[in-house]
Design an enzyme around this catalytic site. Structure first.
Site, short mmCIF file in Angstrom:
data_model
loop_
_atom_site.label_atom_id
_atom_site.label_comp_id
_atom_site.label_asym_id
_atom_site.label_seq_id
_atom_site.Cartn_x
_atom_site.Cartn_y
_atom_site.Cartn_z
N HIS A 1 84.95 -3.68 49.61
CA HIS A 1 85.89 -3.15 48.62
C HIS A 1 86.02 -1.63 48.69
O HIS A 1 86.93 -1.08 48.09
CB HIS A 1 85.54 -3.64 47.20
CG HIS A 1 84.47 -2.86 46.51
ND1 HIS A 1 84.39 -2.80 45.14
CD2 HIS A 1 83.43 -2.12 46.97
CE1 HIS A 1 83.36 -2.06 44.79
NE2 HIS A 1 82.76 -1.65 45.89
N ASP B 1 76.18 2.82 60.84
CA ASP B 1 77.59 3.14 60.61
C ASP B 1 78.38 1.96 61.15
O ASP B 1 78.65 1.88 62.35
CB ASP B 1 77.97 4.44 61.31
CG ASP B 1 79.42 4.82 61.09
OD1 ASP B 1 80.20 3.99 60.57
OD2 ASP B 1 79.79 5.95 61.45
N PHE B 2 78.73 1.01 60.27
CA PHE B 2 79.38 -0.21 60.69
C PHE B 2 80.78 0.02 61.26
O PHE B 2 81.39 -0.90 61.80
CB PHE B 2 79.45 -1.21 59.54
CG PHE B 2 78.16 -1.94 59.32
CD1 PHE B 2 77.83 -3.03 60.11
CD2 PHE B 2 77.28 -1.56 58.34
CE1 PHE B 2 76.64 -3.72 59.92
CE2 PHE B 2 76.10 -2.23 58.13
CZ PHE B 2 75.78 -3.32 58.93
#
Length: 120
Positions: free
Chosen positions: A26, A8-9
């Site tokens: 994006h 989970d960045f």
């Protein structure tokens, strides 16, 4: 060596020499995109990040496949495709700079790779 790892960045990033973010930036607005980039910087400030996206989206009144994706991303996820200037501004705000752009199939393919590094 290459490996994949789920993360989970928005919270943490595995330590690596390079990161490949394909269709990740994006999906997020600028605030969350900066969090992702800063999370990676905390894990390894010397890492190279390869951002693979559609584009770069040209300015107004110029047809491009990325514009259709921009509309779709905005309607579905409150996200967006970006022009190169918008990407560069995002990178600067997160303390990065674009050190290279790599166009697939000589620019005939809608995807391209942006190579970014944290400013030292």
């Amino acid at each position: 060596n290459f490996s994949t790892e789920a993360a989970d960045f928005l919270k943490t990033a595995p330590v690596a020499d390079a990161y490949l973010l394909k269709h990740i930036i994006h999906d997020w607005d600028d605030e969350h995109s900066r969090i992702i980039l800063n999370t990676i910087k905390k894990a390894n400030p010397d890492a190279t990040i390869f951002v693979i996206e559609f584009g770069p989206m040209p300015g107004p009144n110029m047809p491009h496949l990325a514009k259709g994706f921009d509309l779709q991303m905005g309607l579905m996820l409150d996200a967006l495709e970006r022009t190169q200037e918008e990407y560069d501004a995002l990178y600067k705000q997160a303390g990065y700079e674009r050190v290279g752009s790599h166009f697939l199939a000589g620019g005939a393919h809608p995807l391209y790779v942006q190579e970014i590094k944290a400013k030292q």
